[in-house]
Write a protein that holds these residues in place. Structure first.
Motif, short mmCIF file in Angstrom:
data_model
loop_
_atom_site.label_atom_id
_atom_site.label_comp_id
_atom_site.label_asym_id
_atom_site.label_seq_id
_atom_site.Cartn_x
_atom_site.Cartn_y
_atom_site.Cartn_z
N ASP A 173 0.82 -1.22 0.00
CA ASP A 173 0.00 0.00 0.00
C ASP A 173 0.85 1.27 0.00
N TYR A 174 2.16 1.13 -0.13
CA TYR A 174 3.05 2.30 -0.12
C TYR A 174 3.73 2.48 -1.47
N MET A 175 3.74 3.71 -1.94
CA MET A 175 4.49 4.09 -3.15
C MET A 175 5.15 5.43 -2.84
N PRO A 176 6.47 5.52 -2.99
CA PRO A 176 7.15 6.79 -2.71
C PRO A 176 6.54 7.93 -3.53
N SER A 177 6.50 9.11 -2.92
CA SER A 177 5.97 10.27 -3.62
C SER A 177 6.84 11.49 -3.32
N SER A 178 6.61 12.55 -4.08
CA SER A 178 7.38 13.78 -3.88
C SER A 178 6.84 14.60 -2.70
N ASP A 179 5.76 14.13 -2.08
CA ASP A 179 5.18 14.84 -0.93
C ASP A 179 5.93 14.57 0.37
N GLU A 180 6.81 13.62 0.36
CA GLU A 180 7.55 13.26 1.58
C GLU A 180 9.03 13.62 1.40
N PRO A 181 9.79 13.64 2.49
CA PRO A 181 11.21 14.00 2.39
C PRO A 181 11.94 13.08 1.42
N TYR A 182 12.72 13.69 0.51
CA TYR A 182 13.44 12.92 -0.50
C TYR A 182 14.48 12.02 0.16
N MET A 183 14.43 10.75 -0.18
CA MET A 183 15.32 9.70 0.31
C MET A 183 15.31 9.62 1.84
N GLY A 184 14.11 9.79 2.38
CA GLY A 184 13.92 9.57 3.80
C GLY A 184 13.93 8.08 4.10
N PRO A 185 13.85 7.71 5.36
CA PRO A 185 13.94 6.29 5.74
C PRO A 185 12.91 5.40 5.04
N ARG A 186 11.69 5.89 4.90
CA ARG A 186 10.65 5.07 4.28
C ARG A 186 10.94 4.82 2.80
N GLN A 187 11.38 5.85 2.09
CA GLN A 187 11.73 5.68 0.67
C GLN A 187 12.94 4.77 0.51
N LEU A 188 13.94 4.96 1.34
CA LEU A 188 15.13 4.12 1.25
C LEU A 188 14.79 2.66 1.49
N GLU A 189 13.94 2.40 2.46
CA GLU A 189 13.53 1.02 2.74
C GLU A 189 12.75 0.44 1.57
N PHE A 190 11.88 1.25 0.96
CA PHE A 190 11.14 0.79 -0.22
C PHE A 190 12.10 0.38 -1.33
N PHE A 191 13.07 1.24 -1.63
CA PHE A 191 14.00 0.95 -2.72
C PHE A 191 14.92 -0.23 -2.38
N ARG A 192 15.30 -0.35 -1.11
CA ARG A 192 16.11 -1.52 -0.71
C ARG A 192 15.32 -2.81 -0.94
N GLU A 193 14.06 -2.84 -0.50
CA GLU A 193 13.23 -4.02 -0.70
C GLU A 193 13.02 -4.31 -2.18
N LEU A 194 12.81 -3.26 -2.96
CA LEU A 194 12.63 -3.44 -4.40
C LEU A 194 13.87 -4.03 -5.05
N LEU A 195 15.03 -3.51 -4.70
CA LEU A 195 16.28 -4.01 -5.28
C LEU A 195 16.55 -5.46 -4.87
N VAL A 196 16.31 -5.77 -3.61
CA VAL A 196 16.52 -7.14 -3.13
C VAL A 196 15.55 -8.10 -3.83
N GLU A 197 14.30 -7.71 -3.96
CA GLU A 197 13.31 -8.55 -4.63
C GLU A 197 13.65 -8.73 -6.11
N TRP A 198 14.11 -7.67 -6.75
CA TRP A 198 14.51 -7.73 -8.16
C TRP A 198 15.66 -8.72 -8.34
N LYS A 199 16.65 -8.60 -7.47
CA LYS A 199 17.80 -9.52 -7.53
C LYS A 199 17.35 -10.96 -7.31
N HIS A 200 16.47 -11.17 -6.35
CA HIS A 200 15.96 -12.50 -6.06
C HIS A 200 15.22 -13.09 -7.27
N SER A 201 14.43 -12.27 -7.94
CA SER A 201 13.69 -12.73 -9.13
C SER A 201 14.64 -13.12 -10.25
#
Length: 152
Positions: free
Chosen positions: A22-50
């Motif tokens: 239910d989360y998608m990074p947006s420009s309304d939140e601090p750029y590269m804040g903890p939530r965005q960084l965690e989203f991109f980390r999970e995305l990268l790990v999942e991409w690598k796993h696939s």
């Protein structure tokens, strides 16, 4: 668009769907804040796993035995298919190195910023290409310079 590029896009789309929730990074939140960084980390790990899962399937097929098509045309077609598959896996091996580099940049606090200008790359670009290291403008300039040096 080549089959290889389409395959990479499909794998990334699948990884994105597995992470988004239910989360998608947006420009309304601090750029590269903890939530965005965690989203991109999970995305990268999942991409690598696939990618690794797809490569394991190819390895299993290679271990099942050599191509034994009785017809020479069928054999040539099968060998061509294997050549394409192996080139695809080689491209994906290189992609995994870029994914690991992006994860390192997250750990070092450099993720999301252009390696040339230091400016934010942008959420939209990172969602489309999580391994991006340059802004669109810097990437275009880089590609123009490459083209000019190739033409010389």
């Amino acid at each position: 668009m080549s089959v290889v590029a389409a395959n990479e896009i499909d794998i990334l789309a699948t990884a994105r769907n597995n992470v988004v929730g239910d989360y998608m990074p947006s420009s309304d939140e601090p750029y590269m804040g903890p939530r965005q960084l965690e989203f991109f980390r999970e995305l990268l790990v999942e991409w690598k796993h696939s990618i690794l899962n797809a490569a394991a399937g190819t390895l299993q097929q290679l271990q099942d035995g050599p191509i034994r098509e009785p017809d020479l045309n069928d054999r040539a077609s099968s060998e061509t298919d294997w050549g394409i598959e192996l080139r695809t896996r080689d491209r994906q091996r290189k992609l995994i190195a870029k994914i690991e580099s992006a994860i390192r940049r997250i750990d070092e606090g450099e993720y999301g910023y252009c390696e040339v200008t230091g400016e934010p790359i942008g959420i939209g670009r990172l969602i489309a290409r999580p391994i991006a290291t340059m802004t669109v403008e810097a990437q275009e300039a880089h590609e123009r310079r490459e083209k000019i040096s190739r033409d010389d």
